[in-house]
Design a protein around this motif. Sequence first.
Motif, PDB file in Angstrom:
ATOM      1  N   GLU A   1       0.830  -1.204   0.000  1.00 27.51           N
ATOM      2  CA  GLU A   1       0.000   0.000   0.000  1.00 27.51           C
ATOM      3  C   GLU A   1       0.869   1.260   0.000  1.00 27.51           C
ATOM      4  N   ASN A   2       1.894   1.272   0.839  1.00 29.69           N
ATOM      5  CA  ASN A   2       2.755   2.451   0.917  1.00 29.69           C
ATOM      6  C   ASN A   2       3.547   2.663  -0.366  1.00 29.69           C
ATOM      7  N   LEU A   3       3.960   1.572  -1.007  1.00 34.03           N
ATOM      8  CA  LEU A   3       4.692   1.700  -2.269  1.00 34.03           C
ATOM      9  C   LEU A   3       3.773   2.268  -3.349  1.00 34.03           C
ATOM     10  N   GLN A   4       2.527   1.809  -3.360  1.00 31.84           N
ATOM     11  CA  GLN A   4       1.583   2.308  -4.356  1.00 31.84           C
ATOM     12  C   GLN A   4       1.311   3.794  -4.150  1.00 31.84           C
ATOM     13  N   ARG A   5       1.289   4.221  -2.896  1.00 31.59           N
ATOM     14  CA  ARG A   5       1.016   5.624  -2.590  1.00 31.59           C
ATOM     15  C   ARG A   5       2.292   6.458  -2.520  1.00 31.59           C
ATOM     16  N   GLU A   6       3.461   5.784  -2.640  1.00 28.70           N
ATOM     17  CA  GLU A   6       4.763   6.454  -2.556  1.00 28.70           C
ATOM     18  C   GLU A   6       4.885   7.227  -1.238  1.00 28.70           C
ATOM     19  N   ASP A   7       4.479   6.569  -0.142  1.00 30.77           N
ATOM     20  CA  ASP A   7       4.479   7.209   1.164  1.00 30.77           C
ATOM     21  C   ASP A   7       5.742   6.927   1.975  1.00 30.77           C
ATOM     22  N   LEU A   8       6.580   5.993   1.537  1.00 31.98           N
ATOM     23  CA  LEU A   8       7.755   5.616   2.312  1.00 31.98           C
ATOM     24  C   LEU A   8       8.974   6.434   1.897  1.00 31.98           C
ATOM     25  N   THR A   9       9.830   6.720   2.872  1.00 31.26           N
ATOM     26  CA  THR A   9      11.120   7.309   2.539  1.00 31.26           C
ATOM     27  C   THR A   9      11.995   6.188   1.971  1.00 31.26           C
ATOM     28  N   PRO A  10      13.075   6.516   1.254  1.00 30.01           N
ATOM     29  CA  PRO A  10      13.935   5.466   0.684  1.00 30.01           C
ATOM     30  C   PRO A  10      14.457   4.477   1.728  1.00 30.01           C
ATOM     31  N   LEU A  11      14.825   4.972   2.910  1.00 29.49           N
ATOM     32  CA  LEU A  11      15.362   4.084   3.935  1.00 29.49           C
ATOM     33  C   LEU A  11      14.258   3.247   4.584  1.00 29.49           C
ATOM     34  N   GLU A  12      13.068   3.802   4.759  1.00 28.66           N
ATOM     35  CA  GLU A  12      11.948   3.010   5.262  1.00 28.66           C
ATOM     36  C   GLU A  12      11.638   1.874   4.294  1.00 28.66           C
ATOM     37  N   GLU A  13      11.686   2.168   3.020  1.00 25.82           N
ATOM     38  CA  GLU A  13      11.455   1.141   2.002  1.00 25.82           C
ATOM     39  C   GLU A  13      12.510   0.051   2.091  1.00 25.82           C
ATOM     40  N   ALA A  14      13.778   0.450   2.221  1.00 30.16           N
ATOM     41  CA  ALA A  14      14.874  -0.519   2.301  1.00 30.16           C
ATOM     42  C   ALA A  14      14.743  -1.396   3.539  1.00 30.16           C
ATOM     43  N   GLU A  15      14.397  -0.797   4.672  1.00 27.31           N
ATOM     44  CA  GLU A  15      14.253  -1.557   5.911  1.00 27.31           C
ATOM     45  C   GLU A  15      13.084  -2.538   5.817  1.00 27.31           C
TER      46      GLU A  15
END
Length: 309
Positions: free
Chosen positions: A148-162
């Motif tokens: 959901e967050n990826l679809q909405r582009e709500d994550l910071t790059p590091l949150e995505e990596a973690e």
Amino acid sequence: MSTTRRKLDALRAQVDESMGQRTLRATGGDTEPSHPPQFSPVPSEKDIGRRSKLSLGTLDLNRVIPDPNQPRRQFDNDELARLAESLQQTGQLQPIRVRWDEEQKSWIIISGERRYRAARLAGLKTIDCSFHENDLTNSATLEQQLVENLQREDLTPLEEAEAYTQLMQINDWNGKQLAAALHISPSRITRAMALLSLPDDVQQQVQTGDLAAATAYELTKVSDPLEQRNLASQAVEGRMTQRDIAATLKAQRRQKRRSSTGVNLTFLADNGLRVQVRSPRRQTYPDVLEALQQAVEDVQLRIDSRVFL
């Protein structure tokens, strides 16, 4: 008299039926309940606030808590303020998704934490919810939140990596398996997770947005942490762009390849002889000239000593 009695008995039966009694049995012309009336049970704590359609309902905000494992950590205060104002003016247009946690006796947010925070900011007392009934593993919950967050582009790059790292550890996946599960390209996962190899202070620059993720990815190709910090500082100060850093690193790699290839030179003489100079290390032409002069002296010594080929 008997007619009146029958009417009273029938009325009593109707009252009992309305109170939950389903069947009657005759006893000498009378009707008696076959079992005590059964009343609707008192709602369990889990069902308070839910509608007849149990998948939807309205809960008190104090019965809902964020998921501590939610991959998203940062929320923009200005965006929350705008959403809170919208909730006050137009109401909640979409319910949040929640699951029941028996240990905490609370509903945990699967998706919609931003709406939850905005509702609290707006001073609302309740929030509309969509209830997930089936048990969810930590992996399944994290995967739904991440998608959901990826679809909405709500994550910071590091949150995505973690989040990628957590999913790979929980499921014992490699990058290719994770990409297939999330329906994203493997290169996106590789580039994101590479950021976690940077020094902590450089990661912090990425987290705050001072250093662009694309520029930070170029720094992951540098092995020396000091050089990474130096290049990151120049990028943050505006003295180097992502393209500048990429060009610098490319030139360094090219120079390194040249220095690692050594020397292999061939000289042709007028009499048809061919002289070769080889070295496993990078050399300069003065080095080659010195070696050739030593070779000439050795050849002259052999001539003087009447050594024949």
